[in-house]
Design a protein around this motif. Structure first.
Motif, PDB file in Angstrom:
ATOM      1  N   THR A 129      -9.143  52.429 103.376  1.00 29.33           N
ATOM      2  CA  THR A 129      -8.627  51.056 103.325  1.00 29.33           C
ATOM      3  C   THR A 129      -8.160  50.770 101.899  1.00 29.33           C
ATOM      4  N   LEU A 130      -7.532  49.624 101.731  1.00 27.31           N
ATOM      5  CA  LEU A 130      -6.836  49.381 100.466  1.00 27.31           C
ATOM      6  C   LEU A 130      -7.754  49.475  99.239  1.00 27.31           C
ATOM      7  N   THR A 131      -8.850  48.738  99.252  1.00 28.23           N
ATOM      8  CA  THR A 131      -9.695  48.723  98.052  1.00 28.23           C
ATOM      9  C   THR A 131     -10.266  50.122  97.789  1.00 28.23           C
ATOM     10  N   PHE A 159      -5.503  39.617  93.099  1.00 29.16           N
ATOM     11  CA  PHE A 159      -6.393  39.455  94.254  1.00 29.16           C
ATOM     12  C   PHE A 159      -7.794  39.911  93.820  1.00 29.16           C
ATOM     13  N   SER A 161     -10.222  41.577  94.927  1.00 28.93           N
ATOM     14  CA  SER A 161     -10.633  42.968  95.107  1.00 28.93           C
ATOM     15  C   SER A 161     -10.005  43.864  94.033  1.00 28.93           C
ATOM     16  N   ASP A 162      -8.750  43.609  93.691  1.00 27.80           N
ATOM     17  CA  ASP A 162      -8.087  44.401  92.644  1.00 27.80           C
ATOM     18  C   ASP A 162      -8.780  44.188  91.303  1.00 27.80           C
ATOM     19  N   ASP A 245      -0.138  47.850  94.130  1.00 29.11           N
ATOM     20  CA  ASP A 245      -0.846  47.402  95.329  1.00 29.11           C
ATOM     21  C   ASP A 245       0.216  46.752  96.224  1.00 29.11           C
ATOM     22  N   ALA A 247      -0.070  45.549  99.326  1.00 28.50           N
ATOM     23  CA  ALA A 247      -0.619  44.819 100.482  1.00 28.50           C
ATOM     24  C   ALA A 247       0.412  43.873 101.104  1.00 28.50           C
ATOM     25  N   HIS A 248       1.083  43.093 100.253  1.00 28.22           N
ATOM     26  CA  HIS A 248       1.991  42.065 100.777  1.00 28.22           C
ATOM     27  C   HIS A 248       3.448  42.523 100.789  1.00 28.22           C
ATOM     28  N   CYS A 268      -2.469  48.070 102.711  1.00 29.59           N
ATOM     29  CA  CYS A 268      -3.207  47.872 103.954  1.00 29.59           C
ATOM     30  C   CYS A 268      -2.175  47.764 105.082  1.00 29.59           C
ATOM     31  N   TYR A 270      -2.639  45.677 107.949  1.00 30.90           N
ATOM     32  CA  TYR A 270      -2.931  44.583 108.896  1.00 30.90           C
ATOM     33  C   TYR A 270      -2.066  43.352 108.679  1.00 30.90           C
ATOM     34  N   LYS A 271      -1.193  43.381 107.666  1.00 36.05           N
ATOM     35  CA  LYS A 271      -0.336  42.214 107.429  1.00 36.05           C
ATOM     36  C   LYS A 271       0.992  42.444 108.153  1.00 36.05           C
TER      37      LYS A 271
END
Ligand SMILES: Cc1ncc(COP(=O)(O)O)c(C=O)c1O
Length: 474
Positions: A129-131, A159, A161-162, A245, A247-248, A268, A270-271
């Motif tokens: 997973t991303l993290t 974010f 987590s980053d 990263d 993610a978005h 990730c 899931y977006k």
């Protein structure tokens, strides 16, 4: 007025735009929660979405993408494989099955993901997973003990987590985050945006002792798309290792990780990739960093070449490329869901048409928000950059103090789904694969109503306190 004589902010105009949308059919590939479903508190019998379906206005793909129908089909096929084959599912291809064997599922996923992130398939690993992947990348490439450069640059509004990844990686090397962690803060009190020039100036300032730069392709709060090629080129020219990263950004904007010479990236799914909550993530390692034995990398058996993986001789024989970073055998449930959602990207024709619609539909949403007579622009500000080249599908709306809770409740009451980032921002994302111009139109109308309620509530509060402050602006 448009060419058809319709007001550009009319519902008819939205209907016309949807009729002209070359991706409109792709919406049928998704399951959109109905208004009634969002209000129910019980588990539906099945995903029976077609009867009497009155879809909600779901503009939250920046947080969690909606399920492609194909995910359910492919998961059932996976279950049929598992239940009919048991352990043979690992390597026995079945005729008429669209699914790869479990042994090949990860390679298939990286092949399908590679065009979305602009990489060679060998540079992509679908894993973890991303993290976790950010930590794995840093464990390989952040080596302050070896090269003496100890600083990691990130943004101050990263974010969480980053932020935690960077902070704990620094501590893991027995270094002090107050000295080794360089946070880029927006230079202006009035804007959360970071210009490329400003980012480069901070990189320059710390260049001599910086090991690594970690930035988001798209900033989660503001929706700002960073200039990935320019920032990468500059940092790399100063000897800094660059991790993005995504993610978005992944599945949202076109990305060319290989050609932009990015060192490494993680994301990730899931977006905008729509593979489901907590879905398996991915990472990219540029081919120049992942050949042969590689001293920094943490290893697991799934990073070994398939030919030698089962020899059980305790000799790590890494797959050349990013897949050499794999640790465990991946969850096939997870990877099957991802591969199904990536099939939808292929059906849509890849990122080019998706981005084309994204630019149009986001501009349309912005135009409605700025042009609507039904609400007052003093009540909110669009903090996402105006230029399409500096944003994806998300617009972040910063509301007047104290409006967030009321606006979110009113939107929810109207079956409009967006998300909030406290203290005062709502994020609205017209995801081009399943959102319509009609969704944007309906959101803007509901948002206007929600603001009216918030203004009335505020006026009531102020009246009770004996002040008249809000009247000047409403
Ligand atoms: C920018 C960014 N980084 C990291 C994360 C954490 O992701 P995960 O929980 O998949 O590790 C997220 C989650 O939304 C995110 O948006």
């Amino acid at each position: 007025m448009d060419d058809e004589g319709q007001h550009v902010d009319s519902r008819e105009h939205a209907v016309t735009l949807d009729a002209q949308d070359p991706l409109s059919e792709i919406r049928q590939e998704f399951l959109i929660p109905s208004k009634a479903q969002l209000k129910t508190k019980s588990l539906p019998q099945a995903e029976s979405h077609d009867q009497f379906h009155d879809p909600s206005i779901y503009l939250c793909g920046n947080s969690l993408g909606l399920p492609p129908r194909l995910v359910s089909t492919r998961l059932q096929q996976h279950f049929a494989t598992w239940s009919s084959q048991g352990v043979f599912g690992h390597f026995k291809p079945l005729t008429e099955s669209p699914l790869p064997t479990w042994l090949d599922a990860d390679s298939k996923a990286s092949e399908m993901m590679a065009p979305i992130v602009g990489a060679h398939p060998a540079e992509v690993a679908i894993m973890e997973t991303l993290t976790a992947n950010l930590h794995l990348l840093m464990s390989a490439f952040y080596r302050p003990d070896i090269n003496g450069r100890h600083k990691i640059i990130l943004e101050s509004k990263a974010f969480p987590s980053d932020h935690f990844v960077v902070e704990t990686q620094i501590k893991h090397h027995s270094l002090d985050p107050t000295l080794s962690m360089i946070e880029i803060s927006p230079p202006s009190q009035t804007s959360s945006l970071l210009t490329t020039e400003y980012i480069l100036s901070i990189i320059d300032k710390h260049a001599s002792d910086t090991a690594l730069l970690l930035l988001p392709g798209i900033q989660f709060y503001t929706g700002q798309l960073f200039d990935i090629p320019a920032i990468t080129a500059h940092a790399r020219s100063l000897g800094i290792f660059v991790i993005w990263d995504l993610a978005h950004a992944v599945g949202n904007v076109p990305i060319q990780l290989h050609d932009w010479n990015v060192d490494a990236a993680a994301w990730c799914s899931y977006k905008y990739i729509n593979a489901g909550p907590g879905a398996i993530g991915g990472l990219f390692v540029h081919e120049r960093h992942s050949q042969g034995e590689f001293s920094g990398r943490l290893a697991g058996w799934w990073g070994s070449r398939k030919e030698t993986r089962f020899a059980m001789d305790n000799h790590f024989d890494p797959i050349s490329g990013a897949k050499g970073f794999q640790l465990s055998n991946p969850s096939i449930l997870d990877i099957t869901a991802l591969n199904a959602s990536l099939e939808v990207f292929a059906m849509a024709g890849g990122m080019e048409p998706i981005r084309e619609k994204s630019v149009k539909i986001t501009a349309y949403l912005e135009k409605l928000l700025r042009g609507s007579e039904s609400f007052n622009m003093n009540l909110f500000e669009i903090i996402t950059p105006v230029q399409p080249s500096r944003r994806g599908a998300q617009l972040s709306l910063k509301l007047r103090d104290g409006f967030l809770d009321v606006v979110m409740k009113e939107l929810e009451d109207r079956s409009v789904v967006v998300d909030e980032r406290k203290p005062d921002v709502i994020r609205v994302a017209p995801a081009p694969l399943y959102n319509t111009y009609g969704d944007c139109w309906a959101f803007v109308r509901a948002f206007g109503e929600a603001l009216d309620v918030a203004v009335k509530a505020k006026k009531g509060e102020l009246k009770a306190e004996g002040t008249k402050e809000l009247e000047a602006t409403t």
